[in-house]
Design a protein around this motif. Structure first.
Motif, mmCIF file in Angstrom:
data_model
loop_
_atom_site.group_PDB
_atom_site.id
_atom_site.type_symbol
_atom_site.label_atom_id
_atom_site.label_comp_id
_atom_site.label_asym_id
_atom_site.label_seq_id
_atom_site.Cartn_x
_atom_site.Cartn_y
_atom_site.Cartn_z
ATOM 1 N N MET A 136 0.850 -1.194 0.000
ATOM 2 C CA MET A 136 0.000 0.000 0.000
ATOM 3 C C MET A 136 0.890 1.249 0.000
ATOM 4 O O MET A 136 1.733 1.407 0.878
ATOM 5 C CB MET A 136 -0.866 -0.043 1.272
ATOM 6 C CG MET A 136 -2.121 0.776 1.139
ATOM 7 S SD MET A 136 -3.085 0.708 2.677
ATOM 8 C CE MET A 136 -4.086 -0.731 2.420
ATOM 9 N N LYS A 140 -2.640 4.976 1.388
ATOM 10 C CA LYS A 140 -2.796 4.903 2.839
ATOM 11 C C LYS A 140 -3.507 6.162 3.352
ATOM 12 O O LYS A 140 -4.405 6.105 4.188
ATOM 13 C CB LYS A 140 -1.407 4.757 3.476
ATOM 14 C CG LYS A 140 -1.448 4.355 4.943
ATOM 15 C CD LYS A 140 -0.035 4.175 5.449
ATOM 16 C CE LYS A 140 -0.029 3.949 6.958
ATOM 17 N NZ LYS A 140 1.329 3.968 7.478
ATOM 18 N N GLU A 167 -6.116 -3.187 -4.301
ATOM 19 C CA GLU A 167 -4.675 -3.183 -4.032
ATOM 20 C C GLU A 167 -3.975 -4.221 -4.920
ATOM 21 O O GLU A 167 -2.885 -3.983 -5.437
ATOM 22 C CB GLU A 167 -4.424 -3.483 -2.550
ATOM 23 C CG GLU A 167 -2.972 -3.415 -2.110
ATOM 24 C CD GLU A 167 -2.357 -2.033 -2.259
ATOM 25 O OE1 GLU A 167 -3.095 -1.045 -2.154
ATOM 26 O OE2 GLU A 167 -1.141 -1.956 -2.511
ATOM 27 N N ILE A 206 -0.916 -3.877 -7.684
ATOM 28 C CA ILE A 206 0.272 -4.731 -7.787
ATOM 29 C C ILE A 206 0.483 -5.160 -9.236
ATOM 30 O O ILE A 206 1.608 -5.175 -9.735
ATOM 31 C CB ILE A 206 0.125 -5.961 -6.859
ATOM 32 C CG1 ILE A 206 0.185 -5.503 -5.396
ATOM 33 C CG2 ILE A 206 1.206 -6.992 -7.135
ATOM 34 C CD1 ILE A 206 -0.140 -6.599 -4.405
ATOM 35 N N LEU A 207 -0.606 -5.493 -9.912
ATOM 36 C CA LEU A 207 -0.499 -5.857 -11.330
ATOM 37 C C LEU A 207 0.085 -4.689 -12.129
ATOM 38 O O LEU A 207 0.898 -4.869 -13.033
ATOM 39 C CB LEU A 207 -1.865 -6.226 -11.909
ATOM 40 C CG LEU A 207 -2.535 -7.511 -11.435
ATOM 41 C CD1 LEU A 207 -3.824 -7.739 -12.216
ATOM 42 C CD2 LEU A 207 -1.614 -8.704 -11.598
ATOM 43 N N ALA A 216 3.790 -4.480 -11.264
ATOM 44 C CA ALA A 216 4.498 -5.645 -11.814
ATOM 45 C C ALA A 216 4.614 -5.559 -13.331
ATOM 46 O O ALA A 216 5.553 -6.098 -13.918
ATOM 47 C CB ALA A 216 3.778 -6.928 -11.419
ATOM 48 N N PRO A 226 -3.324 -10.570 -7.951
ATOM 49 C CA PRO A 226 -2.994 -11.856 -7.348
ATOM 50 C C PRO A 226 -3.924 -12.163 -6.177
ATOM 51 O O PRO A 226 -4.300 -11.264 -5.433
ATOM 52 C CB PRO A 226 -1.557 -11.666 -6.863
ATOM 53 C CG PRO A 226 -1.419 -10.195 -6.649
ATOM 54 C CD PRO A 226 -2.292 -9.547 -7.683
ATOM 55 N N LEU A 233 -3.133 -13.882 -3.719
ATOM 56 C CA LEU A 233 -2.310 -14.009 -2.515
ATOM 57 C C LEU A 233 -1.108 -13.093 -2.692
ATOM 58 O O LEU A 233 -0.403 -13.166 -3.701
ATOM 59 C CB LEU A 233 -1.872 -15.471 -2.363
ATOM 60 C CG LEU A 233 -1.162 -15.885 -1.056
ATOM 61 C CD1 LEU A 233 -1.319 -17.389 -0.851
ATOM 62 C CD2 LEU A 233 0.317 -15.537 -1.086
ATOM 63 N N TYR A 234 -0.914 -12.187 -1.760
ATOM 64 C CA TYR A 234 0.265 -11.314 -1.796
ATOM 65 C C TYR A 234 0.573 -10.841 -0.388
ATOM 66 O O TYR A 234 -0.202 -11.101 0.540
ATOM 67 C CB TYR A 234 0.036 -10.126 -2.744
ATOM 68 C CG TYR A 234 -1.130 -9.210 -2.417
ATOM 69 C CD1 TYR A 234 -2.392 -9.439 -2.970
ATOM 70 C CD2 TYR A 234 -0.970 -8.110 -1.570
ATOM 71 C CE1 TYR A 234 -3.459 -8.595 -2.680
ATOM 72 C CE2 TYR A 234 -2.033 -7.254 -1.288
ATOM 73 C CZ TYR A 234 -3.277 -7.507 -1.841
ATOM 74 O OH TYR A 234 -4.329 -6.675 -1.555
ATOM 75 N N THR A 235 1.722 -10.236 -0.240
ATOM 76 C CA THR A 235 2.041 -9.687 1.082
ATOM 77 C C THR A 235 2.026 -8.177 0.992
ATOM 78 O O THR A 235 2.422 -7.582 -0.018
ATOM 79 C CB THR A 235 3.417 -10.145 1.596
ATOM 80 O OG1 THR A 235 4.409 -9.779 0.653
ATOM 81 C CG2 THR A 235 3.448 -11.640 1.828
ATOM 82 N N SER A 236 1.535 -7.560 2.043
ATOM 83 C CA SER A 236 1.514 -6.107 2.119
ATOM 84 C C SER A 236 1.961 -5.719 3.513
ATOM 85 O O SER A 236 1.335 -6.136 4.496
ATOM 86 C CB SER A 236 0.099 -5.593 1.833
ATOM 87 O OG SER A 236 0.075 -4.194 1.938
ATOM 88 N N ASN A 237 3.032 -4.977 3.550
ATOM 89 C CA ASN A 237 3.560 -4.527 4.844
ATOM 90 C C ASN A 237 3.827 -5.712 5.773
ATOM 91 O O ASN A 237 3.534 -5.653 6.965
ATOM 92 C CB ASN A 237 2.551 -3.560 5.488
ATOM 93 C CG ASN A 237 3.233 -2.538 6.370
ATOM 94 O OD1 ASN A 237 4.428 -2.253 6.195
ATOM 95 N ND2 ASN A 237 2.500 -2.006 7.316
ATOM 96 N N THR A 257 0.326 -11.316 5.050
ATOM 97 C CA THR A 257 -0.189 -12.075 3.909
ATOM 98 C C THR A 257 -1.647 -11.694 3.661
ATOM 99 O O THR A 257 -2.462 -11.702 4.583
ATOM 100 C CB THR A 257 -0.097 -13.588 4.176
ATOM 101 O OG1 THR A 257 1.286 -13.910 4.373
ATOM 102 C CG2 THR A 257 -0.639 -14.389 3.006
#
Lengths: 343, 186
Positions: A1, A6, A113, A117-118, A121, A178, A180-184, A187
């Motif tokens: 983010m 934010k 969000e 990411i897409l 990426a 996606p 599944l992704y990680t943010s800060n 997961t």
């Protein structure tokens, strides 16, 4: 983010807090609060933006103008977040938030969000991103007369009908890529519960029940996705009347992942309606009956009852079907509030 | 605030900026049928993925002029129907083309184009329990099939079972039909 996003989310929080004393007095019901948020949003728009955002309640073209695809591929109408300044955008998101539950709005943010990411990426690919979500209002925001709020873009199409104290979220397409992704460091699986609860239910079935539930053929996509309004297909799989109490409760809990996206009062009413139908509700599955720990399933499933169709359809595009999911949520008797009691 | 993919292989970028969210290497052929007293109505929705659109386009735009003419549309719709083997109660029958719509070639190249073909199959009088079987041979090497039946509007008709092979290229519908006495339905 990122910092800007934010800040916007914080803005919504502040806006919600600011409006709380007002809504407690003047807007005491959920519908009153949504109407208040809708009018607040419209008041921030200039004349041209209002013209873009507003449609007739029975505008069938606008009702059906939604898709799983990005807006650059399937153009939406309404106003995009990109066209709005910070105050307008906060008011738009506050409106969406007012119609949804806390988790419902959180899912929406996670889906948006994911699209950001897409974009990143893809080297700042302009066809993706959280700016490319559109908001529109069909009809006039009212506590008595039916009207609709539409919000959507890539992997998201929320069609929310407000009819008095009733709130309907069908038809809605809720997807993630996606998934599944990680943010800060955290997961994020926007549709993780939809995956985990379904697998838990399948696992809770006995051999004979699983035999009925698992279809012997591949389902490559949603059957009743965009453009398939007004169709009710023959149900398949295992009827919940052949489940035990615990399994039926698990099915209802799985269904609640969609029904509870709308604000709490409407969600409670909707789930009660579906609970009454539960013996006439079917559960069907196609694909692998396992998933790696912490990952999404790669199987298709469908839940269908007299007033419900839910489809969960992993997509091959992107390489890993667990990372790209489309889901569809319908009420074949009352999509867009067409049923009795909401017209 | 940092965000990352856990599975980076989930990303697929295609030339020209077209990526994600639309079909890639399959030709989706989704059919929804509805059974009436004297005919079966079918809607076919055909969506060629980006990677296979050139194969599909080549069989539509047969004169290679980059335009899908009315004649080419009709010829292709008829070709699709010829690639269906349909039987009613074991007897082979021919479908009748009702309508068709085609997207622009550019949309098909991007994996966004949807071809809609509507057809029907006339039903002769039959027994109380009937079977319709549809086998789709069209572009079988690149296709993913979906076939479903609507819940019949006619209360005299009740679906008994649907069965398919693994790819859904073969679909069989068993249904019962009452002659005015709904209580006689199984």
């Amino acid at each position: 983010m990122n910092a800007r996003w934010k800040k916007r989310v914080q803005c919504i929080g502040i806006l919600t807090l600011m409006s709380a004393p007002f809504t407690a007095g003047a807007a005491s019901t959920a519908t009153a609060q949504i109407v208040s948020a809708a009018n607040a949003f419209l008041s921030t728009l200039d004349v041209k933006q209002r013209q873009s955002a507003l449609f007739e309640f029975d505008d069938e073209t606008q009702r059906a103008r939604w898709s799983n695809l990005p807006a650059s591929m399937v153009p939406r109408a309404g106003v995009s977040l990109k066209e709005l300044n910070d105050a307008q955008r906060s008011a738009a998101l506050a409106l969406v938030s007012s119609a949804l539950s806390r988790r419902g709005f959180e899912k929406v943010q996670e889906i948006m969000e994911g699209d950001e990411i897409l974009k990143i990426a893809g080297g700042n690919n302009p066809i993706f991103g959280k700016d490319l979500y559109y908001i529109s209002i069909l009809g006039t925001p009212s506590e008595k007369t039916p009207w609709m709020l539409q919000f959507g873009g890539h992997h998201l199409a929320l069609n929310i009908t407000i009819a008095g104290e009733r709130g309907l979220l069908t038809p809605s397409l809720i997807g993630a890529q996606p998934a599944l992704y990680t943010s800060n460091g955290k997961t994020i699986r926007p549709l993780g519960q939809e995956s985990d609860k379904a697998l838990a239910l399948l696992t809770a079935l006995d051999v004979s029940q699983r035999k009925q539930t698992i279809l012997s053929f591949r389902l490559a996509d949603l059957v009743l996705g965009p453009g398939q309004d007004g169709k009710t297909i023959q149900p398949e799989g295992l009827k919940a009347s052949a489940m035990n109490e615990r399994q039926r409760a698990m099915l209802l809990d799985l269904i609640s992942e969609w029904t509870s996206m709308i604000h709490e009062a409407a969600a409670v009413a909707r789930l009660a309606e579906l609970k009454a139908d539960i013996d006439e509700t079917w559960f069907a599955w196609s694909g692998p009956a396992t998933a790696a720990q912490g990952q999404n399933i790669t199987a298709y499933y469908r839940i269908q009852g007299p007033h419900l169709v839910i489809e969960y359809a992993p997509q091959r595009l992107g390489g890993d079907p667990s990372m790209h999911v489309h889901t569809m949520y319908r009420d074949p008797t009352n999509d867009y509030g067409r049923g009795p009691g909401t017209k | 605030m940092k965000t990352k993919f856990i599975v980076a292989t989930g990303i697929l970028l295609l030339p020209g900026g077209a990526a994600f969210g639309h079909r890639l290497d399959e030709y989706l052929q989704a059919t929804i049928i509805s059974v009436e007293k004297d005919h079966v109505h079918a809607d076919m929705r055909l969506v060629p993925g980006v990677a296979v659109s050139s194969i599909v386009l080549a069989s539509i735009d047969t004169n290679r002029d980059g335009v899908i003419s009315e004649a080419e549309q009709r010829t292709y719709a008829e070709l699709v129907l010829r690639d269906l083997s349909i039987t009613v109660d074991g007897q082979s029958t021919k479908p009748t083309l009702i309508s068709w719509t085609f997207p622009a070639p550019e949309e098909m190249k991007e994996g966004l184009g949807v071809i809609d073909i509507e057809f029907k199959v006339e039903l002769m009088r039959g027994g109380p329990e009937r079977t319709i079987a549809i086998e789709n041979h069209h572009q079988s090497a690149i296709s993913a099939y979906l076939v479903n039946c609507l819940i019949p509007r006619d209360p005299n008709i009740r679906v008994l079972s649907q069965s398919r092979n693994e790819t859904q290229s073969l679909y069989r519908l068993d249904y019962a039909q009452a002659d005015g006495d709904v209580s006689a339905l199984p």
